[in-house]
Motif scaffolding. Structure first.
Motif, PDB file in Angstrom:
ATOM      1  N   VAL A  12      29.389  42.676  38.895  1.00 34.34           N
ATOM      2  CA  VAL A  12      30.268  43.685  38.632  1.00 34.34           C
ATOM      3  C   VAL A  12      31.669  43.532  39.347  1.00 34.34           C
ATOM      4  N   ALA A  13      31.647  43.123  40.836  1.00 31.61           N
ATOM      5  CA  ALA A  13      33.024  42.792  41.189  1.00 31.61           C
ATOM      6  C   ALA A  13      33.655  41.736  40.858  1.00 31.61           C
ATOM      7  N   HIS A  14      33.089  40.912  39.953  1.00 31.47           N
ATOM      8  CA  HIS A  14      33.889  39.805  39.345  1.00 31.47           C
ATOM      9  C   HIS A  14      34.987  40.360  38.524  1.00 31.47           C
ATOM     10  N   GLY A  15      34.811  41.579  37.754  1.00 29.83           N
ATOM     11  CA  GLY A  15      35.738  42.288  36.816  1.00 29.83           C
ATOM     12  C   GLY A  15      37.012  42.721  37.764  1.00 29.83           C
ATOM     13  N   ARG A  16      37.229  43.012  38.798  1.00 31.33           N
ATOM     14  CA  ARG A  16      38.342  43.173  39.577  1.00 31.33           C
ATOM     15  C   ARG A  16      39.171  41.870  39.736  1.00 31.33           C
ATOM     16  N   SER A  85      42.210  47.806  42.017  1.00 32.47           N
ATOM     17  CA  SER A  85      41.084  48.662  41.819  1.00 32.47           C
ATOM     18  C   SER A  85      40.446  48.926  40.640  1.00 32.47           C
ATOM     19  N   THR A  86      41.201  48.456  39.572  1.00 34.19           N
ATOM     20  CA  THR A  86      40.619  48.596  38.156  1.00 34.19           C
ATOM     21  C   THR A  86      39.784  47.228  38.011  1.00 34.19           C
ATOM     22  N   ASN A  87      38.421  47.584  37.379  1.00 30.21           N
ATOM     23  CA  ASN A  87      37.484  46.638  37.182  1.00 30.21           C
ATOM     24  C   ASN A  87      37.555  46.240  35.741  1.00 30.21           C
ATOM     25  N   TYR A  88      38.372  45.269  35.242  1.00 38.87           N
ATOM     26  CA  TYR A  88      38.627  44.814  33.953  1.00 38.87           C
ATOM     27  C   TYR A  88      37.610  44.938  33.142  1.00 38.87           C
ATOM     28  N   ASP A  89      36.413  44.256  33.700  1.00 38.02           N
ATOM     29  CA  ASP A  89      35.256  44.173  33.081  1.00 38.02           C
ATOM     30  C   ASP A  89      34.528  45.395  32.491  1.00 38.02           C
ATOM     31  N   GLU A 140      31.415  51.579  41.483  1.00 42.13           N
ATOM     32  CA  GLU A 140      32.199  50.737  40.655  1.00 42.13           C
ATOM     33  C   GLU A 140      32.055  51.391  39.256  1.00 42.13           C
ATOM     34  N   SER A 144      34.346  53.459  35.342  1.00 41.77           N
ATOM     35  CA  SER A 144      34.438  52.827  34.018  1.00 41.77           C
ATOM     36  C   SER A 144      35.497  53.455  33.344  1.00 41.77           C
TER      37      SER A 144
END
Length: 163
Positions: A12-16, A85-89, A140, A144
């Protein structure tokens, strides 16, 4: 099925984005020109979202930045300057209403490992790492479908919820 929450938290952190977008603006171009319709459409298509009408109009008529994090295109693609802060995924997932996760949050809090409930410190540490990773994933996912467009300091920020 048992979930390895440490692995899930890493996924999940990969989306930041921890790149040039996460660096605050230098302040040199604090009020860039508005974006064109083509640029806004390109950003929406790349990000897989449709901006709310008010934010879209702001981008088209006023500015791609200013008081808010600047929406811009770099070699990495479209994103917001100064936003870490935004998680693009998770942008394409609907922003959850707090009522949708309150029971899970309470249950997760109740499951927080306490050292006295484990036979040894290693078992406690392993349980804590799994619980903490699950909590990280939960936190996280609570954002969404939201973009952090302005950091107001002290843990307060403005968000745009994607419809």
């Amino acid at each position: 099925m048992t979930i390895d929450w440490i692995v899930e938290a890493q996924r999940v952190a990969h989306g930041r984005r921890v790149d040039e977008f996460s660096c605050p603006s230098s302040g040199q171009d604090s009020s860039p020109a508005p974006l064109s319709e083509a640029q806004v459409c390109e950003a929406e298509a790349e990000l897989g979202i449709v901006f709310p009408v008010e934010y879209r109009e702001y981008l088209l008529r006023q500015s791609a930045g200013g008081a808010m994090n600047r929406l811009r295109r770099t070699a990495a693609g479209w994103g917001w300057q100064g936003d870490s802060s935004t998680n693009y995924d998770l942008l394409t997932i609907a922003f959850p209403h707090p009522d949708s996760y309150r029971a899970y949050e309470d249950e997760l809090d109740a499951r927080e490992p306490l050292e006295e409930n484990f036979p040894d410190y290693d078992a406690y540490q392993q349980a804590w790492k799994q619980w903490d990773a699950e909590y990280e994933v939960f936190q996280e996912r609570k954002t969404s479908g939201a973009v952090f467009i302005r950091d107001n300091g002290c843990g307060f920020s403005d968000q745009v919820h994607i419809p």
